[in-house]
Design a protein around this motif. Structure first.
Motif, PDB file in Angstrom:
ATOM      1  N   VAL A 117       0.759  -1.279   0.067  1.00 12.83           N
ATOM      2  CA  VAL A 117       0.014  -0.187   0.022  1.00 12.83           C
ATOM      3  C   VAL A 117       0.834   1.330   0.005  1.00 12.83           C
ATOM      4  O   VAL A 117       0.684   2.367  -0.787  1.00 12.83           O
ATOM      5  N   LEU A 118       1.909   1.291   1.118  1.00 14.54           N
ATOM      6  CA  LEU A 118       2.796   2.558   0.863  1.00 14.54           C
ATOM      7  C   LEU A 118       3.554   2.722  -0.304  1.00 14.54           C
ATOM      8  O   LEU A 118       3.721   3.672  -0.833  1.00 14.54           O
ATOM      9  N   ALA A 119       4.045   1.585  -0.983  1.00 17.47           N
ATOM     10  CA  ALA A 119       4.785   1.590  -2.085  1.00 17.47           C
ATOM     11  C   ALA A 119       3.932   2.237  -3.347  1.00 17.47           C
ATOM     12  O   ALA A 119       4.518   2.972  -4.310  1.00 17.47           O
ATOM     13  N   LEU A 120       2.585   1.843  -3.363  1.00 14.30           N
ATOM     14  CA  LEU A 120       1.964   2.403  -4.269  1.00 14.30           C
ATOM     15  C   LEU A 120       1.284   3.784  -3.892  1.00 14.30           C
ATOM     16  O   LEU A 120       1.142   4.571  -5.267  1.00 14.30           O
ATOM     17  N   ILE A 121       1.094   4.242  -2.815  1.00 15.59           N
ATOM     18  CA  ILE A 121       0.554   5.528  -2.571  1.00 15.59           C
ATOM     19  C   ILE A 121       1.361   6.567  -2.499  1.00 15.59           C
ATOM     20  O   ILE A 121       1.204   7.715  -2.900  1.00 15.59           O
TER      21      ILE A 121
ATOM     22  N   ARG B   4      -6.085   1.458 -10.585  1.00 17.52           N
ATOM     23  CA  ARG B   4      -4.710   0.960  -9.709  1.00 17.52           C
ATOM     24  C   ARG B   4      -5.190   0.659  -8.249  1.00 17.52           C
ATOM     25  O   ARG B   4      -4.810  -0.119  -7.735  1.00 17.52           O
ATOM     26  N   LEU B   5      -5.983   1.654  -7.640  1.00 18.49           N
ATOM     27  CA  LEU B   5      -6.366   1.287  -6.154  1.00 18.49           C
ATOM     28  C   LEU B   5      -7.428   0.202  -6.137  1.00 18.49           C
ATOM     29  O   LEU B   5      -7.321  -0.667  -5.232  1.00 18.49           O
ATOM     30  N   ALA B   6      -7.998  -0.028  -7.197  1.00 21.97           N
ATOM     31  CA  ALA B   6      -9.070  -1.246  -7.176  1.00 21.97           C
ATOM     32  C   ALA B   6      -8.216  -2.328  -7.360  1.00 21.97           C
ATOM     33  O   ALA B   6      -8.749  -3.322  -6.647  1.00 21.97           O
ATOM     34  N   ARG B   7      -7.229  -2.456  -8.122  1.00 18.60           N
ATOM     35  CA  ARG B   7      -6.376  -3.696  -8.308  1.00 18.60           C
ATOM     36  C   ARG B   7      -5.630  -3.963  -6.990  1.00 18.60           C
ATOM     37  O   ARG B   7      -5.623  -5.065  -6.715  1.00 18.60           O
ATOM     38  N   LEU B   8      -5.304  -2.874  -6.344  1.00 13.55           N
ATOM     39  CA  LEU B   8      -4.781  -3.170  -5.026  1.00 13.55           C
ATOM     40  C   LEU B   8      -5.536  -3.835  -4.128  1.00 13.55           C
ATOM     41  O   LEU B   8      -5.060  -4.543  -3.389  1.00 13.55           O
TER      42      LEU B   8
END
Length: 722
Positions: free
Chosen positions: A169-173, A320-324
């Motif tokens: 989560v942190l790496a994506l956000i 991208r958030l949905a895939r996460l």
């Protein structure tokens, strides 16, 4: 007597009538005076309640520019402490004390009998009453559900992935925050996982006794999962848009449907041969294909988003958030870790919105067909089901959506007519619904007199049932009022007393004009006491023991690294010659490769002792690059393969193959050690030619010191495997 809250029992147990009578109170019933039987002392209970009230009140004082050290605030805090002590130390009335003691004994006895009888107790899916079933039956149905849906994959490493989810989560956000693609305040308020409270989700099943065979509904409890905040945010962002788009085809509730059906009748479209058709999707959340759902979400956002944005957020960020959210659907069930590889988790807020958007894509052609026929079509807002009415000759519906959806739809067709005929068709998609003849042609209708007589009889029975229910309700309410007069709880009026203390101390100040809201924290009800769905905390998050061991392991490895750095510096401080530096590098490289092979051999041997059968998938997860290449060579070695293939058992073949791979790996390790010995002999031979320092003995000692440190490091790794 069977009451609406009576438990549903589908298993033999040692529970007695008094236990079933207690369960009849319902899941939300709160036993009285629970603090009387708490393991903590009264002083601890009072201190906990006092701190909770004071912390909440101090925040309000700060907002109103009043210091907590103000004398009036101190007087208020003292008054709260005195009030809690007075109420908690009040003597219970004999009747209330006897009732509390009896219910406490019944609760503990019920827990013991449930455990003794191997019974599992859950809350039913629809009626919300207790359901008692067999632990073995639940286990078999759960495994069968997993096999049928093929939506879950076991994590064979047996490592809790919740920390990895937080990092994901942190790496994506983080890059999104730096680029300004996500508002930082929204991140803090909705999406940021709490590193202290975050834990892995857990799976449990809810029974559906209203269906044949009592199937189970899977629920993933992910309230503290790493991506729950992201899931909530996406639900808040997209659900209003979906509701606005589908408002014309959504029935808010049963009353709304009746009103629309009434308008349908007033327009003269409700005919004697009209059919009432409902579609129910089986395992929708679990069975929606992920790629199809993401594609439907992209199409939905492009079609209804303003300038390809939803409230200022780009479609790409939302996807991208949905895939996460979908990719981190992991949970623990029966002490094993699983990942959901299909659909979404039942219990995740975003899953329902995503499923509705996916269904909207499929419903489009059906909705357009009904509009062209000037017929009624809609869906219930509380569940993914569709309701439609159409004449008999137009019930066959043509759809172009093929593939994944056709594999997950189960329809139930209900035909309503004066003769109340029902026809159920399961495992049928809309395009397969045949033309059904008019029910009046196959079933004889009632005459007008017979119909009116039956209707009068039905109304009379309905009036009798209503009168009986009203009489029972009045008797129950009167009994509760009489019991409440005799058994007043100790904390009765506590909210009123707090208001009185507040108004008395802060009178003639601005604080008294502020609205003070006081409410109770809910005490545990019998549902939380009897339905233990949460696994041990050690399975949901890494416990303190794990962190202590990991910290100790890293300290030891850090010492090895520091010592290795010192030994390398000590070697170069001797000012070795170029040939000696080259030999040292060759020796250290050979020692490293030899020790790495020993480490791979130990891992492979440990895996062979724990696994009954070696498979390609399990082998791929092991860090064994050299042994893997050797196994591949053996499999393509025709002479050896023809010899070993004569064995009659596949297990014997795999065992012999593994032993042969270990033997070849050991030979390669021996070759590396021979290379080390030869390189040291070269150093000794060349050292005899030089009379100037450094002497060859010092060079060999420095090389050997680092070699010993490298061996000890690998030995420590091997010890950690046990």
């Amino acid at each position: 007597h069977i009451l609406p809250s009576s438990p549903i029992v589908e298993v033999a147990s040692t529970l007695q009538p008094k236990h079933f009578s207690y369960l009849t109170n319902g899941p939300k019933y709160v036993p009285p005076c629970q603090s009387r039987f708490s393991s903590g002392t009264i002083d601890k209970i009072i201190l906990r309640e006092y701190n909770h009230i004071i912390q909440s009140f101090e925040k309000g004082l700060t907002k109103n520019c009043i210091s907590a050290s103000d004398q009036r605030a101190k007087d208020f805090f003292t008054g709260i402490d005195d009030l809690l002590r007075r109420l908690h130390t009040n003597t219970l009335s004999p009747k209330l004390l006897a009732r509390a003691q009896y219910e406490h004994r019944i609760m503990k006895s019920t827990q013991r009998q449930i455990k003794k009888s191997n019974v599992i107790i859950r809350i039913t899916d629809k009626s919300k009453v207790f359901h008692l079933g067999s632990v073995q039956d639940y286990h078999e149905k759960a495994l069968q559900y997993m096999q049928d849906t093929n939506a879950y994959r076991e994590i064979t490493s047996s490592i809790n992935p919740y920390q990895q989810h937080v990092q994901t989560v942190l790496a994506l956000i983080d890059p999104m925050l730096k680029k300004g693609e996500i508002n930082r305040e929204l991140w803090k308020q909705y999406m940021r996982p709490n590193s202290v409270t975050t834990e892995l989700a857990h799976l449990y099943f809810v029974p559906k006794p209203h269906k044949i065979g009592t199937p189970l509904r899977p629920i993933v409890s992910s309230i503290k999962a790493a991506t729950t905040g992201v899931s909530h945010f996406l639900d808040i962002l997209l659900r209003p848009l979906f509701n606005r788009v589908t408002k014309d085809t959504t029935f808010i509730n049963g009353i709304d449907f009746v009103r629309q059906l009434e308008r349908y009748r007033m327009n003269g479209q409700l005919l004697p041969m009209t059919l009432f058709v409902t579609f129910d999707v089986t395992n929708l959340y679990t069975m929606i294909p992920r790629d199809g759902a993401i594609f439907a979400l992209q199409k939905f956002l492009r079609q209804y988003g303003e300038n390809r944005r939803i409230h200022g957020m780009t479609i790409d960020i939302i996807i991208r958030l949905a895939r996460l959210v979908l990719d981190t659907n992991c949970f623990v069930y029966e002490k094993k870790y699983y990942q959901q590889i299909r659909g979404g988790a039942m219990g995740s807020p975003f899953t329902m919105t995503l499923a509705n958007i996916y269904m909207l894509e499929w419903e489009h052609s059906l909705n357009e067909h009904q509009k062209m026929q000037n017929e009624l079509y809609g869906r219930m807002s509380t569940q993914p089901s569709q309701i439609g009415t159409a004449p008999t000759e137009s019930i066959t519906m043509e759809t172009n959506n093929e593939g994944d959806f056709n594999q997950i739809l189960t329809d139930e067709l209900v035909i309503l007519s004066q003769s109340s005929i029902q026809l159920n068709m399961t495992n049928m998609i809309p395009s397969q619904v045949p033309n059904i003849p008019n029910p009046t042609t196959t079933h004889q209708n009632l005459t007008d007199d017979e119909f009116r007589a039956r209707r009068r009889e039905a109304r009379r029975r309905r009036r009798q049932r209503r009168a009986e229910r009203r009489r029972q309700a009045r008797a129950s309410q009167q009994q509760q009022r009489n019991q409440q007069r005799q058994e007043r709880p100790r904390l009765e009026g506590v909210k009123r007393h707090i208001h009185e203390i507040h108004d008395d101390i802060f009178k003639n100040t601005n604080q008294v004009e502020k609205r003070l809201i006081v409410d109770h924290r809910n005490n545990p009800n019998i549902e939380s006491e009897l339905t233990r769905k949460r696994p041990p905390s050690s399975l949901l998050k890494l416990n303190q023991c794990y962190f202590r061991n990991e910290l100790e392991r890293r300290k030891i490895l850090l010492k090895f690294d520091a010592n290795d750095h010192q030994l390398v510096n000590a070697f170069y401080e001797l000012k070795p010659r170029k040939t000696e530096m080259h030999s040292a590098q060759v020796i250290w490289k050979a020692v490293h490769d030899e020790q790495q092979l020993h480490y791979e051999i130990e891992i492979f041997r440990k895996h062979l002792t724990e696994q009954s059968l070696l498979t390609y998938d399990t082998f791929q997860e092991l860090p064994l690059p050299k042994i893997h290449s050797i196994l591949v060579q053996l499999l393509f070695n025709q002479p050896w393969l023809s010899t070993i293939a004569q064995t009659t058992s596949i297990s014997t073949f795999i065992h012999d193959l593994s032993l042969q791979a270990i033997s070849m790996t050991e030979k390669i390790a021996i070759n590396f050690m021979e290379k080390v010995i030869m390189e040291k002999e070269k150093l000794v031979h060349r050292g005899k030619k030089f009379n100037k320092p450094p002497c060859i003995d010092a060079i060999l000692a420095a090389i050997g010191n680092r070699q010993t440190n490298m061996v000890r490091r690998v030995q420590y790794y091997i010890e950690q495997l046990s």
